[in-house]
Design a protein around this motif. Sequence first.
Motif, PDB file in Angstrom:
ATOM      1  N   THR A 136      47.731 -42.383  52.539  1.00 38.39           N
ATOM      2  CA  THR A 136      48.075 -43.459  53.441  1.00 38.39           C
ATOM      3  C   THR A 136      47.416 -44.775  53.026  1.00 38.39           C
ATOM      4  N   GLY A 137      48.215 -45.848  53.006  1.00 39.16           N
ATOM      5  CA  GLY A 137      47.691 -47.188  52.781  1.00 39.16           C
ATOM      6  C   GLY A 137      47.476 -47.558  51.330  1.00 39.16           C
ATOM      7  N   THR A 138      47.829 -46.691  50.393  1.00 37.65           N
ATOM      8  CA  THR A 138      47.626 -46.981  48.981  1.00 37.65           C
ATOM      9  C   THR A 138      48.715 -47.923  48.471  1.00 37.65           C
ATOM     10  N   SER A 139      48.308 -48.997  47.828  1.00 37.79           N
ATOM     11  CA  SER A 139      49.275 -49.947  47.274  1.00 37.79           C
ATOM     12  C   SER A 139      49.199 -49.936  45.756  1.00 37.79           C
ATOM     13  N   MET A 140      50.223 -50.484  45.125  1.00 36.54           N
ATOM     14  CA  MET A 140      50.301 -50.451  43.669  1.00 36.54           C
ATOM     15  C   MET A 140      51.211 -51.573  43.188  1.00 36.54           C
ATOM     16  N   GLN A 141      51.254 -51.729  41.873  1.00 36.67           N
ATOM     17  CA  GLN A 141      52.152 -52.683  41.238  1.00 36.67           C
ATOM     18  C   GLN A 141      53.001 -51.946  40.207  1.00 36.67           C
ATOM     19  N   VAL A 142      54.174 -52.479  39.933  1.00 37.04           N
ATOM     20  CA  VAL A 142      55.056 -51.846  38.958  1.00 37.04           C
ATOM     21  C   VAL A 142      55.699 -52.905  38.064  1.00 37.04           C
ATOM     22  N   LYS A 143      55.783 -52.575  36.798  1.00 35.99           N
ATOM     23  CA  LYS A 143      56.537 -53.352  35.814  1.00 35.99           C
ATOM     24  C   LYS A 143      57.572 -52.417  35.224  1.00 35.99           C
ATOM     25  N   ASP A 144      58.790 -52.895  35.030  1.00 36.75           N
ATOM     26  CA  ASP A 144      59.855 -52.006  34.583  1.00 36.75           C
ATOM     27  C   ASP A 144      60.589 -52.568  33.383  1.00 36.75           C
ATOM     28  N   ARG A 145      61.351 -51.699  32.735  1.00 30.08           N
ATOM     29  CA  ARG A 145      62.096 -52.083  31.535  1.00 30.08           C
ATOM     30  C   ARG A 145      63.311 -52.949  31.848  1.00 30.08           C
ATOM     31  N   TYR A 146      63.648 -53.108  33.129  1.00 29.39           N
ATOM     32  CA  TYR A 146      64.843 -53.852  33.520  1.00 29.39           C
ATOM     33  C   TYR A 146      64.546 -55.319  33.835  1.00 29.39           C
ATOM     34  N   SER A 206      44.199 -48.078  25.475  1.00 31.87           N
ATOM     35  CA  SER A 206      43.734 -49.333  26.066  1.00 31.87           C
ATOM     36  C   SER A 206      44.765 -50.450  25.951  1.00 31.87           C
ATOM     37  N   ASP A 207      45.614 -50.380  24.927  1.00 32.17           N
ATOM     38  CA  ASP A 207      46.640 -51.419  24.719  1.00 32.17           C
ATOM     39  C   ASP A 207      48.026 -50.947  25.167  1.00 32.17           C
ATOM     40  N   VAL A 208      48.073 -50.028  26.133  1.00 27.95           N
ATOM     41  CA  VAL A 208      49.346 -49.466  26.563  1.00 27.95           C
ATOM     42  C   VAL A 208      50.277 -50.552  27.100  1.00 27.95           C
ATOM     43  N   SER A 209      51.567 -50.356  26.918  1.00 25.36           N
ATOM     44  CA  SER A 209      52.594 -51.240  27.465  1.00 25.36           C
ATOM     45  C   SER A 209      53.880 -50.444  27.591  1.00 25.36           C
ATOM     46  N   LEU A 210      54.932 -51.103  28.042  1.00 20.96           N
ATOM     47  CA  LEU A 210      56.224 -50.431  28.149  1.00 20.96           C
ATOM     48  C   LEU A 210      56.811 -50.092  26.788  1.00 20.96           C
ATOM     49  N   THR A 211      56.317 -50.709  25.720  1.00 19.39           N
ATOM     50  CA  THR A 211      56.832 -50.415  24.376  1.00 19.39           C
ATOM     51  C   THR A 211      56.049 -49.300  23.686  1.00 19.39           C
ATOM     52  N   THR A 212      54.981 -48.816  24.324  1.00 16.50           N
ATOM     53  CA  THR A 212      54.181 -47.752  23.715  1.00 16.50           C
ATOM     54  C   THR A 212      54.975 -46.462  23.575  1.00 16.50           C
ATOM     55  N   TYR A 213      55.855 -46.210  24.548  1.00 14.38           N
ATOM     56  CA  TYR A 213      56.653 -44.979  24.559  1.00 14.38           C
ATOM     57  C   TYR A 213      58.125 -45.358  24.573  1.00 14.38           C
ATOM     58  N   SER A 214      58.903 -44.725  23.719  1.00  7.49           N
ATOM     59  CA  SER A 214      60.293 -45.133  23.540  1.00  7.49           C
ATOM     60  C   SER A 214      61.150 -44.924  24.785  1.00  7.49           C
ATOM     61  N   ALA A 233      59.979 -45.117  27.972  1.00  4.99           N
ATOM     62  CA  ALA A 233      59.285 -45.631  29.152  1.00  4.99           C
ATOM     63  C   ALA A 233      60.230 -46.441  30.033  1.00  4.99           C
ATOM     64  N   LEU A 234      60.207 -46.141  31.346  1.00  2.00           N
ATOM     65  CA  LEU A 234      60.995 -46.884  32.328  1.00  2.00           C
ATOM     66  C   LEU A 234      60.121 -47.753  33.217  1.00  2.00           C
ATOM     67  N   PHE A 235      58.940 -47.240  33.584  1.00  2.00           N
ATOM     68  CA  PHE A 235      58.051 -47.937  34.504  1.00  2.00           C
ATOM     69  C   PHE A 235      56.608 -47.853  34.027  1.00  2.00           C
ATOM     70  N   TRP A 236      55.869 -48.899  34.303  1.00  2.00           N
ATOM     71  CA  TRP A 236      54.430 -48.954  34.027  1.00  2.00           C
ATOM     72  C   TRP A 236      53.783 -49.405  35.334  1.00  2.00           C
ATOM     73  N   THR A 237      52.869 -48.599  35.851  1.00  2.00           N
ATOM     74  CA  THR A 237      52.289 -48.913  37.160  1.00  2.00           C
ATOM     75  C   THR A 237      50.784 -49.147  37.045  1.00  2.00           C
ATOM     76  N   LYS A 238      50.295 -49.987  37.969  1.00  3.28           N
ATOM     77  CA  LYS A 238      48.868 -50.271  38.075  1.00  3.28           C
ATOM     78  C   LYS A 238      48.411 -50.022  39.505  1.00  3.28           C
ATOM     79  N   VAL A 239      47.167 -49.610  39.635  1.00  2.00           N
ATOM     80  CA  VAL A 239      46.566 -49.417  40.948  1.00  2.00           C
ATOM     81  C   VAL A 239      46.058 -50.767  41.426  1.00  2.00           C
ATOM     82  N   ASP A 240      46.397 -51.105  42.658  1.00  2.00           N
ATOM     83  CA  ASP A 240      45.964 -52.386  43.231  1.00  2.00           C
ATOM     84  C   ASP A 240      44.457 -52.327  43.473  1.00  2.00           C
ATOM     85  N   ALA A 241      43.710 -53.193  42.777  1.00  2.00           N
ATOM     86  CA  ALA A 241      42.261 -53.188  42.899  1.00  2.00           C
ATOM     87  C   ALA A 241      41.780 -53.933  44.125  1.00  2.00           C
ATOM     88  N   GLY A 242      42.707 -54.563  44.859  1.00  2.00           N
ATOM     89  CA  GLY A 242      42.333 -55.271  46.085  1.00  2.00           C
ATOM     90  C   GLY A 242      41.697 -56.602  45.775  1.00  2.00           C
TER      91      GLY A 242
END
Length: 334
Positions: free
Chosen positions: A256-266, A315-323, A325-334
């Motif tokens: 409950t209450g967990t937020s996040m961010q998403v970056k996508d290939r689209y 450490s240098d992961v991105s959406l291009t790291t994996y052929s 990949a559809l989504f790359w998500t981050k945990v909201d640090a607040g």
Amino acid sequence: MNVRNLVLFTILGMGMGAGCDDVGAVDAADADLGAVLPRPGSGASGGVWLNTSTIGTTAFSELDLSGQVHAGAQFTGAQLLRPGNVWLDITNGSVKDGTLEAKVGSKVYKGADLIGSRWQLTLFNADTDGDGDHDADDEAAVPVEIWITAVQQISTKEARYVFETYDADDNVVPVCSPDASGATTMVPIKDLAVDEVTGKMTKRSNTLYLACTSGAIGKAVTWGYRPWERTLEEFEVATRMIRADYCFTGHSFTQTGTSMQVKDRYNINTFLHTGDPNEAVWGRTGVRCINTPRSSTYSAPQVQCNGQTLPACPSDVSLTTYSDALFWTKVDAG
């Protein structure tokens, strides 16, 4: 109102191709993402519902519009309200992209014309004959009615609908639980069937899925991952990403209450806070890597799929790291 003759719905075909919307940067954080709701829904393993649609105490998402018993429900009829309090039997209907259409004779009604329309269903609440399904052979068949009280037109291809019904005490209540904004809207999806345990999606003809915007499936639409613009595979991954379903098994690793961010290939959503910790990269058939699980209850080594720990993200992961990949998500640090 008495239940009328069975109405046969024919769902119009639609293309499923990759596309993108010019939405710009979107923070995909919702305060209710991990909410454990007080009333039933579907796909609740781990805390985030696939859908929050209920009638009384019965979870309800899918209708076979040809009148066959499916997923514990049977569609038996519908009527359209016209000026002068005139009721017309709907003789044919369709889902086109993300909107409902109803035909009476040769005339097609949609949008605000559907406000007040009433839909009759029979619910089968228990598998009393023990054959693993919920159909007319089971007891406790309950006739119910739902009706549309509001239509929000998002675009020419997309609308949101508010359905209401009666609860066990004859109070009028929304079919959907409220989303983060308080809306009790749902999105119609064509030919979709969802395994409520695993989250697996399949195409099923003559099927209407009513996805509440408070559940992961409806939320995927509101975040821009519209199933009429995506493949079914891509849409399913979007819902797994929203639920933190790292193993693609239906179990949701969030709270409950967990937020996040998403970056996508689209190029629909992107990060507002790029310095936040990496959560995971989501491929077509599974999570490719994970660093910081969305729920603080878990560490990355504790997230095991089929007994195996998922790889850590570089450490240098991105959406291009994996052929794939559809989504790359981050945990909201607040």
